[in-house]
Design an enzyme around this catalytic site. Structure first.
Site, mmCIF file in Angstrom:
data_model
loop_
_atom_site.group_PDB
_atom_site.id
_atom_site.type_symbol
_atom_site.label_atom_id
_atom_site.label_comp_id
_atom_site.label_asym_id
_atom_site.label_seq_id
_atom_site.Cartn_x
_atom_site.Cartn_y
_atom_site.Cartn_z
ATOM 1 N N LYS A 1 -3.322 18.717 9.242
ATOM 2 C CA LYS A 1 -1.893 18.439 9.450
ATOM 3 C C LYS A 1 -1.666 18.149 10.920
ATOM 4 C CE LYS A 1 1.525 21.722 9.237
ATOM 5 N NZ LYS A 1 2.055 21.747 10.617
ATOM 6 N N GLU B 1 10.673 20.349 8.710
ATOM 7 C CA GLU B 1 11.046 21.699 9.169
ATOM 8 C C GLU B 1 12.387 21.703 9.900
ATOM 9 O OE1 GLU B 1 8.031 23.896 11.318
ATOM 10 O OE2 GLU B 1 9.431 25.534 11.757
ATOM 11 N N ASP C 1 -1.027 26.590 12.556
ATOM 12 C CA ASP C 1 -1.240 27.086 13.923
ATOM 13 C C ASP C 1 -0.234 28.191 14.249
ATOM 14 O OD1 ASP C 1 0.985 25.478 14.166
ATOM 15 O OD2 ASP C 1 0.243 24.325 15.884
ATOM 16 N N SER C 2 0.656 28.500 13.291
ATOM 17 C CA SER C 2 1.482 29.706 13.412
ATOM 18 C C SER C 2 0.594 30.940 13.537
ATOM 19 C CB SER C 2 2.411 29.845 12.200
ATOM 20 O OG SER C 2 1.689 29.718 10.993
ATOM 21 N N ASP D 1 -4.203 22.992 10.310
ATOM 22 C CA ASP D 1 -3.401 22.385 11.383
ATOM 23 C C ASP D 1 -4.282 21.922 12.534
ATOM 24 O OD1 ASP D 1 -0.663 21.999 11.311
ATOM 25 O OD2 ASP D 1 -0.206 24.116 11.684
ATOM 26 N N GLU E 1 1.580 17.291 13.812
ATOM 27 C CA GLU E 1 3.016 17.186 14.073
ATOM 28 C C GLU E 1 3.289 15.756 14.528
ATOM 29 O OE1 GLU E 1 4.546 20.449 16.393
ATOM 30 O OE2 GLU E 1 3.609 21.895 15.041
HETATM 31 O O1 KIV Z 1 1.890 26.415 11.544
HETATM 32 C C1 KIV Z 1 2.535 26.577 10.507
HETATM 33 O O2 KIV Z 1 2.542 27.633 9.874
HETATM 34 C C2 KIV Z 1 3.304 25.440 10.030
HETATM 35 C C3 KIV Z 1 4.304 25.708 8.967
HETATM 36 C C4 KIV Z 1 5.516 26.240 9.607
HETATM 37 C C5 KIV Z 1 4.592 24.499 8.151
HETATM 38 O O3 KIV Z 1 3.183 24.370 10.523
#
Ligand code: KIV
Length: 271
Positions: free
Chosen positions: A118, A187, A49-50, A88, A120
């Site tokens: 994924k 992280e 989600d970056s 994510d 959090e």
């Molecule tokens: O969103 C993302 O790119 C991430 C990485 C920093 C692991 O969660």
């Protein structure tokens, strides 16, 4: 007779089986051509989600939507053939109930074709992880600095300097592993904490800004390609994408202004 192309992708259990063995190579991707390049070198590609920050120009990941993740997940799946692709789950798509989490995670798998999600993972996450895994959705967890909680944490800072926070990170990782996660992203923690987490769980730890003590590493790809002037200190730049893009755009603008372009219409074909 029809023949369907069947590709052998890395699976979540294969990633789990790499615990303590060959380091696991991971990067983020958001589009098909980048995913195609990474596929040759990466075991796991994360549609992070970056994307909200490094592609859409948001100031945090909090504004990222499920539809954005699905769109970028579809693009990455078109580019990657053999890496495990993980998408994510964005902020607000999995926290309130296990049913909501399953509805949204199953949408991600069904509409993108990716193999895992994924999340959090705070202390609340174990129930969600086991609910998803029991229903066929592999889950990678994410502990330590959790960017979706940046408003609670007070920004993007390394985590675990206080002993109680360090302990909480280790407990979150253990709970995520016990609940059935196939791997856990760690992280923004010190080498000591990364080491302790890696020893405490029987699934691979994937570090980002978390030292070399993890079973694998991940970076946000535009950061490591040198697309941004300001990146976290731990990021090693393997490219100079910003300067190269600037030089190319300038050269193009100069050509346009000086009418320095081929005029032969027959040139309209691919090289
Ligand atoms: O969103 C993302 O790119 C991430 C990485 C920093 C692991 O969660």
């Amino acid at each position: 007779m029809s023949a369907q192309k069947y590709v052998m992708r890395m699976t979540a259990p294969q990633i789990t089986a790499r615990k303590g063995k060959d380091p696991i190579v991971c990067l983020t991707a958001y589009d098909a051509p980048s995913a195609q390049i990474m596929d040759e070198y990466c075991d796991l590609i994360l549609v992070g989600d970056s994307v909200g920050m490094v592609v859409h120009g948001l100031t945090s990941t909090v504004g990222v939507t499920l539809d954005m993740m699905i769109l970028h997940g579809q693009a990455v799946m078109r580019g990657a053939q053999s890496a495990l692709v993980v998408v994510d789950m964005p902020f607000g798509s999995y926290e309130d109930s296990v049913e909501t989490a399953f509805k949204n995670a199953s949408r991600i798998l069904m509409e993108t074709g990716c193999q895992a999600v994924k999340i959090e993972s705070g202390s609340y996450a174990a129930e969600t992880i086991s609910y998803l895994v029991e229903r066929g959705i592999p889950v990678m967890s994410h502990v330590g600095l959790r960017p979706q909680s940046m408003h609670v944490l007070g920004g993007f800072r390394a985590r675990g300097r206080r002993a109680s926070v360090a302990q909480e990170i280790i407990e979150n990782a253990k709970a995520a592993a016990d609940a059935g996660s196939f791997a856990v992203v760690v992280e923004g923690v010190s080498e000591d904490i990364a080491n302790e987490v890696t020893k405490a769980v029987d699934i691979p730890t994937i570090g980002i800004g978390a030292s070399a003590q993890c079973d694998g590493q991940i970076l946000v790809t535009p950061d490591m390609l040198g697309m941004f002037d300001r990146v976290p200190k731990f990021v090693k730049k393997y490219g100079d994408q910003r300067a190269q893009t600037q030089a190319a755009v300038k050269a193009y603008a100069d050509d346009v202004k000086t009418r320095n372009f081929p005029t032969d219409a027959n040139l309209y074909h691919f090289k």
